[in-house]
Design an enzyme around this catalytic site. Structure first.
Site, mmCIF file in Angstrom:
data_model
loop_
_atom_site.group_PDB
_atom_site.id
_atom_site.type_symbol
_atom_site.label_atom_id
_atom_site.label_comp_id
_atom_site.label_asym_id
_atom_site.label_seq_id
_atom_site.Cartn_x
_atom_site.Cartn_y
_atom_site.Cartn_z
ATOM 1 N N ASN A 32 0.813 -1.226 0.000
ATOM 2 C CA ASN A 32 0.000 0.000 0.000
ATOM 3 C C ASN A 32 0.846 1.276 0.000
ATOM 4 O O ASN A 32 0.515 2.234 -0.682
ATOM 5 C CB ASN A 32 -1.024 -0.014 1.134
ATOM 6 C CG ASN A 32 -0.419 -0.154 2.498
ATOM 7 O OD1 ASN A 32 0.629 -0.772 2.658
ATOM 8 N ND2 ASN A 32 -1.065 0.413 3.499
ATOM 9 N N GLU B 144 3.244 -4.080 12.455
ATOM 10 C CA GLU B 144 2.327 -2.957 12.184
ATOM 11 C C GLU B 144 1.242 -3.541 11.296
ATOM 12 O O GLU B 144 1.485 -3.838 10.127
ATOM 13 C CB GLU B 144 3.119 -1.836 11.513
ATOM 14 C CG GLU B 144 2.507 -0.480 11.712
ATOM 15 C CD GLU B 144 1.472 -0.196 10.660
ATOM 16 O OE1 GLU B 144 0.284 -0.475 10.930
ATOM 17 O OE2 GLU B 144 1.839 0.263 9.583
ATOM 18 N N GLU C 211 7.126 2.344 15.549
ATOM 19 C CA GLU C 211 8.095 2.799 14.555
ATOM 20 C C GLU C 211 8.213 4.317 14.685
ATOM 21 O O GLU C 211 7.399 4.958 15.348
ATOM 22 C CB GLU C 211 7.621 2.435 13.152
ATOM 23 C CG GLU C 211 7.451 0.935 12.961
ATOM 24 C CD GLU C 211 7.228 0.552 11.515
ATOM 25 O OE1 GLU C 211 6.071 0.643 11.072
ATOM 26 O OE2 GLU C 211 8.208 0.174 10.847
ATOM 27 N N CYS D 134 -3.632 1.509 6.421
ATOM 28 C CA CYS D 134 -3.956 0.883 7.706
ATOM 29 C C CYS D 134 -4.572 1.897 8.670
ATOM 30 O O CYS D 134 -5.276 1.525 9.599
ATOM 31 C CB CYS D 134 -2.720 0.238 8.303
ATOM 32 S SG CYS D 134 -1.293 1.310 8.322
HETATM 33 P P1 NDP Z 1 0.054 -9.597 3.706
HETATM 34 O O1 NDP Z 1 0.069 -9.403 5.154
HETATM 35 O O2 NDP Z 1 -0.186 -10.958 3.179
HETATM 36 O O3 NDP Z 1 1.428 -9.094 3.039
HETATM 37 C C1 NDP Z 1 2.325 -8.141 3.608
HETATM 38 C C2 NDP Z 1 3.761 -8.547 3.273
HETATM 39 O O4 NDP Z 1 4.056 -9.803 3.904
HETATM 40 C C3 NDP Z 1 4.007 -8.766 1.793
HETATM 41 O O5 NDP Z 1 5.346 -8.404 1.489
HETATM 42 C C4 NDP Z 1 3.848 -10.269 1.664
HETATM 43 O O6 NDP Z 1 4.499 -10.805 0.539
HETATM 44 C C5 NDP Z 1 4.489 -10.741 2.946
HETATM 45 N N1 NDP Z 1 4.105 -12.071 3.368
HETATM 46 C C6 NDP Z 1 2.983 -12.760 3.057
HETATM 47 N N2 NDP Z 1 2.992 -13.974 3.662
HETATM 48 C C7 NDP Z 1 4.131 -14.048 4.379
HETATM 49 C C8 NDP Z 1 4.709 -15.041 5.220
HETATM 50 N N3 NDP Z 1 4.104 -16.211 5.440
HETATM 51 N N4 NDP Z 1 5.895 -14.793 5.797
HETATM 52 C C9 NDP Z 1 6.527 -13.617 5.595
HETATM 53 N N5 NDP Z 1 6.037 -12.632 4.798
HETATM 54 C C10 NDP Z 1 4.840 -12.835 4.208
HETATM 55 O O7 NDP Z 1 -0.980 -8.592 3.128
HETATM 56 P P2 NDP Z 1 -1.754 -8.661 1.743
HETATM 57 O O8 NDP Z 1 -0.886 -7.987 0.769
HETATM 58 O O9 NDP Z 1 -2.213 -10.026 1.389
HETATM 59 O O10 NDP Z 1 -3.041 -7.816 2.105
HETATM 60 C C11 NDP Z 1 -4.187 -8.432 2.691
HETATM 61 C C12 NDP Z 1 -4.864 -7.507 3.646
HETATM 62 O O11 NDP Z 1 -3.954 -7.132 4.681
HETATM 63 C C13 NDP Z 1 -5.280 -6.178 3.060
HETATM 64 O O12 NDP Z 1 -6.453 -6.259 2.336
HETATM 65 C C14 NDP Z 1 -5.391 -5.372 4.331
HETATM 66 O O13 NDP Z 1 -6.577 -5.683 4.982
HETATM 67 C C15 NDP Z 1 -4.214 -5.855 5.130
HETATM 68 N N6 NDP Z 1 -3.016 -5.029 4.941
HETATM 69 C C16 NDP Z 1 -2.666 -4.139 5.898
HETATM 70 C C17 NDP Z 1 -1.572 -3.328 5.701
HETATM 71 C C18 NDP Z 1 -1.147 -2.313 6.687
HETATM 72 O O14 NDP Z 1 -0.487 -1.352 6.310
HETATM 73 N N7 NDP Z 1 -1.442 -2.481 7.953
HETATM 74 C C19 NDP Z 1 -0.779 -3.374 4.487
HETATM 75 C C20 NDP Z 1 -1.191 -4.383 3.562
HETATM 76 C C21 NDP Z 1 -2.266 -5.173 3.803
HETATM 77 P P3 NDP Z 1 3.748 -10.922 -0.879
HETATM 78 O O15 NDP Z 1 2.765 -9.829 -0.960
HETATM 79 O O16 NDP Z 1 4.840 -10.783 -1.829
HETATM 80 O O17 NDP Z 1 3.146 -12.272 -0.868
#
Ligand code: NDP
Length: 456
Positions: free
Chosen positions: A132, A230, A433, A264
């Site tokens: 994001n 976070e 952070e 978020c």
């Molecule tokens: P994720 O939590 O899945 O992804 C965040 C990061 O973690 C990405 O770089 C992802 O890699 C990585 N990741 C995923 N699985 C693992 C794992 N098992 N071990 C280590 N790293 C991992 O978020 P999503 O992108 O799927 O988003 C889903 C929902 O999460 C959103 O719709 C929202 O509700 C929430 N979200 C909240 C955020 C915030 O700022 N608080 C930011 C993003 C999402 P990759 O994407 O390459 O698989």
């Protein structure tokens, strides 16, 4: 490398480049290089580390337009916002560049000798970021970590790897040791987990969903590895009857539709005191309609597309079978467009009130009196941000203490300033952070007692 993935421009829905995906072996090699780079970095004089970080900030400044253009194309962020983000990365680096010379330990009075504490770097830090805000969230992790004497291996999200890769190149261009800041694009399941599990990664900073954060924490626990998490949010925008309703309504769209709601800190629940509900909604409607959604390359546009087709479909599912109370506008395809929506929830257990939409959809609820307003604001498993609108100073103070969120603002939407701590309560995360203490979170405090032969 274990294959590659297509990078898509979400405003047109077309791939424009490919990025190689790091395998677990690749992550292992990156961590090995980081270990060697960290030893060279920690051996530099604090002033030299500070100067190099300032040079990194200057290089980011010089490349600000390029970084912004990459973010517009890869993430669909409006160009004004993307420019701000590049400037924010520069500012965060400048702010933390002071830390190498300010990690001051203590000298503690003890009997029989001298007792001194040191803030020692942890070694290699893994920073895992979401799609994001790819470059700003990365900088919140890597800038204080580097400033405290660590190396960083950064895993960007699959969908948005480009600015992370460029920032790692710019670190090298600025003269930071080769390997001190590396980006390893790849999937969470492969590259992300390899980073968390790596025995030479001393700490993990993760931003993303609560479910993945919980998984990261469980993996890190196997090695008793510290984490900063976070995570998600379902924050409240509390509007009291005594508020400046014009100001509160004018600010409400930005508080949830900024970055297309993929934030978020989005205030995705507007809670309005019942006696002013109609007056507030009358003012909100023109503000929602005026919210400018369109080509992210055009200056003045406030909201671009959602990041992907899959994410747009997930956001759209929240509107299935509903008629929004208000709807903004959005261009027709082929990009991942979604018009902002204001919805009245159907019942207290409506999923719109409990689940993070991560899109431009906001729920409006009425409340009676301060106690119910606070209770509704707290009726969520999350606790990240929120706003309180009131002209009563005492109420602003009381309510800001009673709402269980890590980052609140009174008569404002502001959540993040790099000079102040940021993070969540409850399922929104662990740790903080930014702010003056952030570099300390990337150190171990060591205590050494020097016996002087004096009587104990
Ligand atoms: P994720 O939590 O899945 O992804 C965040 C990061 O973690 C990405 O770089 C992802 O890699 C990585 N990741 C995923 N699985 C693992 C794992 N098992 N071990 C280590 N790293 C991992 O978020 P999503 O992108 O799927 O988003 C889903 C929902 O999460 C959103 O719709 C929202 O509700 C929430 N979200 C909240 C955020 C915030 O700022 N608080 C930011 C993003 C999402 P990759 O994407 O390459 O698989």
């Amino acid at each position: 490398m274990s294959g590659s993935f297509a990078v898509v421009d979400p405003s047109i829905g077309e791939a424009f480049t490919e990025v190689a995906m790091a395998s677990a072996a690749e992550v292992d090699r990156a961590v090995g290089r980081a270990v060697r780079a960290q030893a060279r970095w920690a051996a530099l004089a604090p002033l030299d580390r500070a100067r190099l970080l300032r040079r990194f900030a200057a290089v980011v400044d010089a490349r600000g337009e390029e970084l912004a253009a990459l973010e517009v194309r890869n993430s669909g962020h409006p160009v004004d916002g993307a420019r701000w983000e590049a400037g924010h990365v520069r500012d965060v680096l400048e702010y933390f560049s002071a830390a190498p010379e300010r990690l001051i330990g203590k000298q503690i009075p003890v009997a029989g000798g001298i007792d001194v504490t040191f803030h020692e770097p942890l070694g290699v830090v893994g920073v895992i970021v979401p799609w994001n805000f790819p470059m700003t969230i990365a900088a919140w992790g890597f800038a204080p970590a580097l400033a405290a004497g660590n190396a960083v291996v950064l895993k960007p999200a699959e969908w948005t790897p480009l600015t992370a890769l460029r920032l790692a190149e710019l670190a090298l261009e600025a003269g930071l040791p080769d390997g001190l800041l590396q980006a390893v694009p790849g999937t969470g399941a492969v590259a992300g987990e390899a980073l968390v599990r790596h025995p030479d990664v001393a700490k993990v900073v993760f931003t993303g969903s609560t479910a993945t954060g919980s998984r990261v924490m469980a993996l890190a626990a196997e090695q008793v590895k510290p984490v900063t998490l976070e995570l998600g949010g379902k924050s409240a925008n509390l509007v009291f009857a005594d508020a400046d309703l014009d100001a509160a309504a004018a600010a409400a769209p930005g508080a949830v539709f900024d970055n297309a709601g993929q934030d978020c800190c989005a205030r995705s629940r507007i809670l309005v005191e019942r006696s002013v509900l109609d007056a507030f909604l009358e003012r909100l409607e023109p503000a929602v309609r005026a919210w400018r959604v369109g080509d992210p390359r055009q200056e003045g546009v406030q909201m671009g597309p959602l990041v992907s087709a899959a994410h747009r479909d997930r956001v759209a599912s929240f509107l299935d079978g509903r008629t929004p109370l208000m709807r903004g506008s959005a261009p027709d395809g082929p990009g991942f467009w979604f018009a902002p929506a204001v919805v009245l929830p159907e019942a207290p257990d409506d999923r719109l009130l409990s689940e993070e939409v991560f899109g431009p959809v906001v729920a409006v609820q009425a409340f009676e009196g301060e106690a119910e307003g606070v209770a509704l604001a707290n009726a969520t498993r999350y606790g990240l941000s929120g706003s309180i609108w009131t002209r009563d100073l005492g109420r602003g103070l009381r309510v800001s203490r009673a709402v269980r969120s890590g980052a609140l603002s009174v008569n404002s939407n502001s959540s993040v300033r790099y000079t102040t701590p940021f993070g969540g309560m409850k399922r929104s995360g662990i740790g903080r952070e930014l702010g003056p203490d952030a570099p300390l979170h990337f150190t171990d405090e060591k205590n050494v007692f020097y016996a002087t032969g004096d009587p104990a």
